[in-house]
Motif scaffolding. Structure first.
Motif, short mmCIF file in Angstrom:
data_model
loop_
_atom_site.label_atom_id
_atom_site.label_comp_id
_atom_site.label_asym_id
_atom_site.label_seq_id
_atom_site.Cartn_x
_atom_site.Cartn_y
_atom_site.Cartn_z
N GLY A 303 16.59 36.44 35.63
CA GLY A 303 17.17 36.04 34.97
C GLY A 303 18.14 36.36 33.62
O GLY A 303 18.32 37.68 33.40
N GLN A 304 19.49 35.93 33.86
CA GLN A 304 20.40 36.06 32.28
C GLN A 304 19.61 35.68 31.05
O GLN A 304 19.15 34.66 30.66
N VAL A 305 19.96 36.85 29.85
CA VAL A 305 19.71 36.48 28.32
C VAL A 305 20.02 35.34 28.03
O VAL A 305 21.26 36.16 28.30
N VAL A 306 19.44 33.96 27.76
CA VAL A 306 20.42 33.09 26.99
C VAL A 306 20.25 33.01 25.49
O VAL A 306 20.83 31.99 25.14
N THR A 307 19.10 32.89 24.91
CA THR A 307 18.37 33.51 23.85
C THR A 307 17.41 34.50 23.62
O THR A 307 16.77 34.73 24.20
N ARG A 308 17.77 34.41 21.91
CA ARG A 308 16.80 35.26 21.25
C ARG A 308 15.91 35.16 20.15
O ARG A 308 16.83 35.14 19.56
N GLU A 309 15.13 36.13 20.34
CA GLU A 309 14.05 35.34 18.64
C GLU A 309 13.23 36.95 18.36
O GLU A 309 12.47 36.67 18.82
#
Length: 369
Positions: A303-309
């Motif tokens: 999938g497409q990266v939509v959030t990252r922490e």
């Protein structure tokens, strides 16, 4: 034995408004019990009823085998530590700790002994002649604990005592409270909405929702075997991934199809869930069970990266896979740019199944969630 027994206690405010409804729970002598849940779930009301600060509409409360339902707070031999510290600002630390004993007529020599003992345990000796305004938040919380300790109660009741502290102090105070409990061995009821406090401090967790108990058990037991969707999502951050899906069975085995998660179940899981209906299920996977590296029993999800922490020890990444967003814990060296495509691997041997209509866990054939 200083056990606490709640027998069908209810707090009714009139009409259809209930703070707590028919709660029954036994807290064993020396146990550190966590009451956990979102705001308004009834956990603080339950604690206040144990303390005698809130009347019981129905049911009964027993402490050390004694019915205390109608007793005044001072007759219950419990000590309450509040979120707000509730210290007298014009008094020194020593006088804050002394005040309650003085009002109860405790001899001065005994007051001094208790203050010295509590101060030594809590590291308050350098601050005994200071006022609360001269102390940090962590020091004030220690004073509040000390004031409770000098009462030498049968039971400690703590209502979100760490919520006013910063993250570093909260972590330190969590450890200090656990050490204190082990040293004193007193029955303790601790109210919080923080799942980290619940997982790291309690002997058992009692999760509440809408004034009722949802599930009680040891922290790792509740985490591994949530009773329903509410528990599964509340007792983790990020919450458990939940995807509507179906199971199809054939001579080749059992196949799962849940949005972007599709593949054959491992033989063990196929056997454990053989009795579960194929339709109307939610597939649950925790973020740590969706990783960035292939592993046995895992199926790829792209999938497409939509959030990252970035968390330091690891990263949490969210991908949008065909309209379904999945949260995963990945290696700390992997922090993809937003919008990039990423393939993750969902471990089907770690999945949970829930009834889509009721949200209740679908038990495995061995009786476990």
């Amino acid at each position: 034995m200083t056990a606490i027994e709640l027998n069908g206690i209810t707090r009714h405010y009139g009409g259809d408004v209930y703070g707590v409804r028919n709660v029954s729970l036994r807290i064993e002598e020396g146990e550190f019990m966590i009451l956990l849940g979102p705001s308004g779930c009834g956990k603080s009301t339950t604690l206040r009823m144990i303390a005698g600060l809130e009347p019981v509409t129905d049911g009964s409360i027993r402490i050390a085998g004694r019915d205390v339902t109608a007793l005044a707070p001072r007759m219950r031999n419990v000590a309450v530590v509040f979120q707000s510290y509730a210290l007298y600002p014009h008094m020194t630390v020593r006088d804050n700790m002394r005040f309650g004993m003085k009002m109860r007529g405790t001899p001065a020599s005994e007051q001094d002994r208790r203050i010295a003992e509590a101060s030594d345990i809590l590291g308050l000796n350098p601050y005994l002649d200071r006022r609360p305004s001269d102390l940090s938040g962590g020091q004030r919380q220690r004073v509040a604990l000390g004031r409770a300790m000098v009462r030498e109660p049968d039971v400690f009741l703590m209502d979100e005592p760490l919520s006013n502290l910063d993250a570093k102090l909260r972590a330190e105070m969590r450890q200090e409270l656990v050490k204190l409990h082990r040293r004193l061995g007193r029955t303790t009821v601790f109210v919080t909405h923080d799942h980290v406090e619940a997982m790291t401090m309690g002997d058992r967790i009692c999760i509440m929702k809408d004034g009722e108990i949802v599930q009680t058990g040891a922290p790792l037991e509740v985490y591994a075997r949530p009773r329903n969707v509410f528990v599964a999502r509340f007792l983790a951050m990020p919450p458990m991934n939940l995807v509507p899906g179906r199971l199809t069975r054939s001579a080749e085995g059992t196949r799962i199809e849940a949005g972007p998660i599709a593949g054959m179940l491992p033989a063990r899981e196929a056997a454990l869930f053989a009795h579960v209906p194929g339709e109307g299920v939610l597939i649950g996977l925790r973020a740590e069970d969706i990783r960035d590296t292939p592993r046995p029993n895992a199926v790829p999800v792209t999938g497409q990266v939509v959030t990252r922490e970035a968390l330091g020890t690891e990263n949490v990444v969210g991908i949008d896979a065909g309209g379904t967003v999945l949260q995963a814990r990945v290696d700390r060296d992997l922090l993809p740019e937003l919008g990039t495509r990423l393939t993750l691997h969902a471990d089907l041997s770690r999945m949970h199944l829930f009834d889509a209509a009721s949200g209740e866990t679908l038990l495995r054939a061995n009786g476990h969630a």
